[in-house]
Design an enzyme around this catalytic site. Structure first.
Site, PDB file in Angstrom:
ATOM      1  N   ASP A  21       0.872  -1.175   0.000  1.00 21.17           N
ATOM      2  CA  ASP A  21       0.000   0.000   0.000  1.00 21.17           C
ATOM      3  C   ASP A  21       0.908   1.224   0.000  1.00 21.17           C
ATOM      4  OD1 ASP A  21      -2.225  -1.356   2.512  1.00 21.17           O
ATOM      5  OD2 ASP A  21      -2.176  -1.673   0.356  1.00 21.17           O
TER       6      ASP A  21
ATOM      7  N   LYS B  41      -3.850   1.263  -1.859  1.00 17.65           N
ATOM      8  CA  LYS B  41      -4.987   1.579  -0.999  1.00 17.65           C
ATOM      9  C   LYS B  41      -4.611   2.586   0.059  1.00 17.65           C
ATOM     10  CE  LYS B  41      -7.133  -1.558   0.806  1.00 17.65           C
ATOM     11  NZ  LYS B  41      -7.731  -2.750   1.344  1.00 17.65           N
TER      12      LYS B  41
ATOM     13  N   MET C 160      -7.691   7.641  10.495  1.00 12.63           N
ATOM     14  CA  MET C 160      -8.516   7.937   9.320  1.00 12.63           C
ATOM     15  C   MET C 160      -9.651   8.914   9.663  1.00 12.63           C
ATOM     16  SD  MET C 160      -8.705   4.111   7.678  1.00 12.63           S
ATOM     17  CE  MET C 160      -9.056   3.265   9.216  1.00 12.63           C
TER      18      MET C 160
HETATM   19  N1  SAH Z   1      -2.478  -0.479  10.346  1.00 12.58           N
HETATM   20  C1  SAH Z   1      -2.142   0.912  10.518  1.00 12.58           C
HETATM   21  C2  SAH Z   1      -3.358   1.800  10.393  1.00 12.58           C
HETATM   22  C3  SAH Z   1      -4.037   1.703   9.039  1.00 12.58           C
HETATM   23  S1  SAH Z   1      -5.326   2.863   8.855  1.00 12.58           S
HETATM   24  C4  SAH Z   1      -1.420   1.108  11.854  1.00 12.58           C
HETATM   25  O1  SAH Z   1      -1.363   0.191  12.682  1.00 12.58           O
HETATM   26  O2  SAH Z   1      -0.849   2.179  12.055  1.00 12.58           O
HETATM   27  C5  SAH Z   1      -4.492   4.234   8.151  1.00 12.58           C
HETATM   28  C6  SAH Z   1      -4.406   5.358   9.150  1.00 12.58           C
HETATM   29  O3  SAH Z   1      -3.350   5.157  10.066  1.00 12.58           O
HETATM   30  C7  SAH Z   1      -4.117   6.705   8.557  1.00 12.58           C
HETATM   31  O4  SAH Z   1      -5.252   7.286   7.976  1.00 12.58           O
HETATM   32  C8  SAH Z   1      -3.674   7.466   9.792  1.00 12.58           C
HETATM   33  O5  SAH Z   1      -4.780   7.775  10.616  1.00 12.58           O
HETATM   34  C9  SAH Z   1      -2.875   6.405  10.514  1.00 12.58           C
HETATM   35  N2  SAH Z   1      -1.414   6.491  10.257  1.00 12.58           N
HETATM   36  C10 SAH Z   1      -0.613   5.494   9.842  1.00 12.58           C
HETATM   37  N3  SAH Z   1       0.680   5.886   9.781  1.00 12.58           N
HETATM   38  C11 SAH Z   1       0.688   7.174  10.189  1.00 12.58           C
HETATM   39  C12 SAH Z   1       1.716   8.156  10.374  1.00 12.58           C
HETATM   40  N4  SAH Z   1       3.003   7.888  10.128  1.00 12.58           N
HETATM   41  N5  SAH Z   1       1.352   9.376  10.817  1.00 12.58           N
HETATM   42  C13 SAH Z   1       0.072   9.666  11.080  1.00 12.58           C
HETATM   43  N6  SAH Z   1      -0.942   8.797  10.913  1.00 12.58           N
HETATM   44  C14 SAH Z   1      -0.640   7.564  10.497  1.00 12.58           C
END
Ligand code: SAH
Length: 251
Positions: A35, A57, A172
């Site tokens: 992704d 995605k 998100m």
């Molecule tokens: N599996 C991921 C989350 C997936 S949903 C996890 O465990 O982090 C995707 C969301 O994760 C984004 O929309 C944002 O809200 C958050 N996200 C992931 N990486 C990020 C980052 N480096 N900084 C800020 N938000 C982040």
């Protein structure tokens, strides 16, 4: 020869937060389905020899539909290949990793989970906001802000969340920020509750925006806050100190 699928978390961004196991399986992969969320640094460093498929995605753009991704994982594994499904953060937090596990199981494909550092905890932590603290919050709830909070029959129990004094971490949630804040206040949460938004956390251009449930939407508009961002709501945000030395993004 039997292939295998690795459901791998990349962490919140930057190669330094990949686990050793994630690095190892990436180096040995025949196929990598990724992704955009892992970020440029990790994506630019993927091994040259592997077949790489951009599943694209992120933020609502879909290059491949979910069933196509699952079909591709299954067919490549059946060819005897080592397939890495690379996701941002941890694969089992809002990444549809759970659904992919089910699909692979259904087809009898061996799967290994390689956990990742989740943005939900690491991103607030890296700017000095612990999601729990003996004085401020003994529970933390992680929720998706993707769902329109105004919708009938929401899967999220807003009344319960508003009445709960623990920390809320929203992933998100940028697009629905106004509705989320309003919904929490309508259901009884104090409008003065502090809120922090961390954009592109743990990356060189990370940025923090703070306010309260009452003010955050205006501030976020003014500063043009964009995803990916983690939103933290609750008294733990009081621990945030702007520009504090020692809490800068890893270089
Ligand atoms: N599996 C991921 C989350 C997936 S949903 C996890 O465990 O982090 C995707 C969301 O994760 C984004 O929309 C944002 O809200 C958050 N996200 C992931 N990486 C990020 C980052 N480096 N900084 C800020 N938000 C982040």
């Amino acid at each position: 020869m039997k292939g295998k699928v690795f459901l791998v978390g990349s962490g919140p961004g930057g190669r330094s937060l990949l686990t050793l196991r994630a690095q190892q399986v990436l180096e040995e992969a025949d196929v990598i389905l990724y992704d955009q969320l892992p970020g440029e640094e990790i994506l630019a460093s993927l091994p040259e020899g592997a077949e790489k498929v951009d599943c694209g995605k992120f933020g609502g753009r879909h290059t491949l539909e979910q069933d196509e991704i699952e079909r591709l994982m299954v067919s490549r594994a059946r060819e005897g290949k080592k397939v890495v499904r690379l996701k941002g953060g941890d694969p089992f937090l809002f990444g549809r990793g759970g659904e992919e596990l089910e699909a692979l199981r259904e087809h009898g494909i061996p799967v290994e989970l390689v956990p990742g550092v989740t943005s939900a905890i690491a991103v607030p932590g890296a700017v000095g906001i612990p999601v729990t603290h003996r004085k401020y919050a003994s529970t933390v709830t992680i929720l998706t802000g993707h769902e329109d909070p105004g919708k009938e029959g929401s899967a999220i129990d807003w009344e319960n969340l508003a009445g709960n004094r623990g920390t809320l971490v929203i992933l998100m949630g940028v697009r629905n920020l106004a509705a989320i804040a309003e919904n929490l206040v309508t259901h009884g949460r104090d409008p003065g509750t502090p809120v922090a938004i961390i954009e592109r956390g743990m990356r060189p251009d990370q940025r923090v925006t703070t306010g309260t449930l009452a003010t955050i939407e205006g501030v976020a508009q003014e500063r043009r806050v964009r995803p990916p961002a983690v939103i933290v709501i609750g008294d733990v945000v009081r621990l945030y100190r702007e520009g504090e030395p020692g809490l800068v993004p890893p270089s």
